[in-house]
Write a protein that holds these residues in place. Sequence first.
Motif, PDB file in Angstrom:
ATOM      1  N   VAL A  78       0.824  -1.215   0.000  1.00  0.00           N
ATOM      2  CA  VAL A  78       0.000   0.000   0.000  1.00  0.00           C
ATOM      3  C   VAL A  78       0.855   1.260   0.000  1.00  0.00           C
ATOM      4  O   VAL A  78       0.333   2.361   0.150  1.00  0.00           O
ATOM      5  CB  VAL A  78      -0.957   0.008   1.215  1.00  0.00           C
ATOM      6  N   GLY A 112      -7.064  -5.153  -6.046  1.00  0.00           N
ATOM      7  CA  GLY A 112      -7.072  -4.438  -4.772  1.00  0.00           C
ATOM      8  C   GLY A 112      -7.026  -2.935  -4.938  1.00  0.00           C
ATOM      9  O   GLY A 112      -7.524  -2.376  -5.930  1.00  0.00           O
ATOM     10  N   SER A 113      -6.401  -2.261  -3.989  1.00  0.00           N
ATOM     11  CA  SER A 113      -6.289  -0.806  -4.027  1.00  0.00           C
ATOM     12  C   SER A 113      -5.365  -0.376  -5.161  1.00  0.00           C
ATOM     13  O   SER A 113      -4.690  -1.198  -5.788  1.00  0.00           O
ATOM     14  CB  SER A 113      -5.733  -0.295  -2.691  1.00  0.00           C
ATOM     15  N   TYR A 114      -5.324   0.943  -5.409  1.00  0.00           N
ATOM     16  CA  TYR A 114      -4.486   1.444  -6.503  1.00  0.00           C
ATOM     17  C   TYR A 114      -3.035   1.020  -6.314  1.00  0.00           C
ATOM     18  O   TYR A 114      -2.391   0.504  -7.240  1.00  0.00           O
ATOM     19  CB  TYR A 114      -4.573   2.971  -6.576  1.00  0.00           C
ATOM     20  N   ASN A 115      -2.500   1.217  -5.127  1.00  0.00           N
ATOM     21  CA  ASN A 115      -1.098   0.878  -4.879  1.00  0.00           C
ATOM     22  C   ASN A 115      -0.854  -0.622  -4.947  1.00  0.00           C
ATOM     23  O   ASN A 115       0.209  -1.068  -5.386  1.00  0.00           O
ATOM     24  CB  ASN A 115      -0.658   1.426  -3.517  1.00  0.00           C
ATOM     25  N   GLN A 116      -1.829  -1.422  -4.531  1.00  0.00           N
ATOM     26  CA  GLN A 116      -1.685  -2.876  -4.637  1.00  0.00           C
ATOM     27  C   GLN A 116      -1.682  -3.315  -6.094  1.00  0.00           C
ATOM     28  O   GLN A 116      -0.917  -4.198  -6.491  1.00  0.00           O
ATOM     29  CB  GLN A 116      -2.797  -3.575  -3.868  1.00  0.00           C
ATOM     30  N   TRP A 159      -4.004  -8.895  -5.073  1.00  0.00           N
ATOM     31  CA  TRP A 159      -3.633  -7.492  -5.269  1.00  0.00           C
ATOM     32  C   TRP A 159      -4.077  -6.951  -6.621  1.00  0.00           C
ATOM     33  O   TRP A 159      -4.291  -5.753  -6.778  1.00  0.00           O
ATOM     34  CB  TRP A 159      -2.123  -7.328  -5.136  1.00  0.00           C
TER      35      TRP A 159
END
Length: 673
Positions: free
Chosen positions: A438, A474-478, A471
């Motif tokens: 993250v 998942g989130s943008y960073n993931q 991932w």
Amino acid sequence: MTEENNPAPAAGDAGPAGEESLGEKIEREQQERRLRAEMIGVGQNWFGGSEYRAEDGGTVYGAGRDLYVQQPEEDVFTISPHPGSVACIGTCFVETASQRELVTRLTNRSVALLRGEPHSGRSTTALSALLEMGLTCQTLGAKDLKKVRPAHLRARHGYLLRADDATWHRHPETVVDQLRAVAGASGAVIVALVPADCAVTKSVVLHEPPSALDVFQKWIAYLAEELSGDLQQHLEQLHEHIAGCRPAEAVEMAHQFAEGYRQGRPLTEMIDNLPYAALTELEKNLGLEDAPSLARHFLISGSVLFGLPEAVVSEAALALAARIGQEEQKEDDPDEERPLQVWERLSQWIGYSRLSEAEGGRGGQGRRIDVRPGLDRRLLPTLWAQLPAIRPVLYDWLAGLVEADDWRVQVKAADAIGRLATCDYEVIDKRFFRPWSVERSKARVLTWALESAALADRDVAALVRRTLKGWATGSYNQRLAAALSYGSAIGVGNPGDALAAFRTIAVATNYLETCDAVARSVAEIYTASTAQRVLGELARWTSGEASEQVTAALAFVRLVSLPQEQDAYPALRDHQPVSDLVALWTNALSWGLSRKAGKSRSPAFTPISWELVADWAQQAATDPTTDAILTNVLAQAPDRLRKSWTFHLHLWNSRATISAANLARYLLLLKEH
């Protein structure tokens, strides 16, 4: 798709006017790949020459003498063993009771299960039994064992089926019955390798590993026969260090001895440097009460940063000592003075730790610290196992190293964290992988660590792939971390998973940073075995969303920029069908022009594509294949590109890049189509 849907820079992604160009970025990536491969032996095409073709699209890779299969997309596939491996089995196999029992079982039955631990010589035993029966050997792979049919097998063929990492169904006995029916119908024989805890009871042979010393002697006779006589007088000492080894480790040692013999190294020195001897002595050293107080810190530092200058290793050792000292101070009397260890000598540290030092190749490089042969992957996990009390401090110290300004230290620290994941994946995942996933700034070191973990152990590789699959949505960073992490040996070994994740991430993104990360990773997994699929997938993206098109363009210009004279990079010009290359060139050139978005004009995403196609235009004069591709690109040029093509063709002619005759021919193509 509309122009307004063009990927935008992520927050903080847009730099000043003098920011790094795409061409400079590609050059930096290639240099980073080379340097990293030199430092820790992984990177693009790290498999080197240990790649063998499979009948149905699979590939067998050699990783530290441990072969594993890259599974193709087919539900059922077969792979022929390398001829050299078959020859070695005939010469070096040590007969065991399990091999004899296996031959007896297979004489009367078409399917047998060989139960035992991984890396214990099961594969060699099974292949030896099949060869003794006069069968042609192949490896059989299946995503679902129930899908194996008689048509997949051949009469008088023996198939090795590895079921360790495949899930047996709830009724494994039923699966064995089906395999027996399939083998009987086809006239084939199957040996399935199953783990020691496999619940199947039918047709089971319990594997008995051969003596490691016998394996070692057989291989020495094969690799360096003249060395066998000299080793006889050291058999007792060798037995002490080899007795507890697995067969694969005994083979590895034989190769090390043969190579050392060719280099003229003394036999006693080679025995002394056996990794197993070194680890045995290490355990004794860790218990010494009169050891130099900083020697252990230097040993840990060297186990992570080996290969780097002594000053770098020593500085990190002192930083570790300071961290441990702070922890010890909390438990002791804070007013008690501690003696300064400023007069300890480097020679004391080296002698204690069994590390070695050597002068740099050029003046000013300083001495470099290295580990003894065979210890590079074993030393740190051994220290982790032997010194549980320092693990929290070790984790904090490694976290500090990945923040270092020195790029080499970052790579080494990430590699070490990956190796520790083989000790306890859940602990390292919780301490490093998940928090880093993250943090955008940690995406690169996270990629290095995950690749190191996946390469170190096949079971850990499965855990890494499971993590990345989560991932990818998942989130943008993931998603960014997953995109970069698949662009490594993880993706090369699992191209289907990687390409599926790349497309999922590219479709969902609105940021150029993510498109560029996916594009870089696509180029990283482009190898002889994946080239066809990679280019076909990229061509499919050219008709997708704007983010897919941009990603395909960024990836394609990287592929065109690869050193085509190297065998590791398949030549793009040889790809079939040509329509894929036409679509990819057209897409890259289109995104190589600026675009109007509302009232503003966005800059070109891949302007370097026009420089690259100029090289192809120059090659077309002497290469009919390249000329045919370029002819198709021009003939199918959309209206958006026609004016730009006309301008560039005249420009190249004025620079003598293309001849006047080709200029006229290419302009006619634009006009007629």
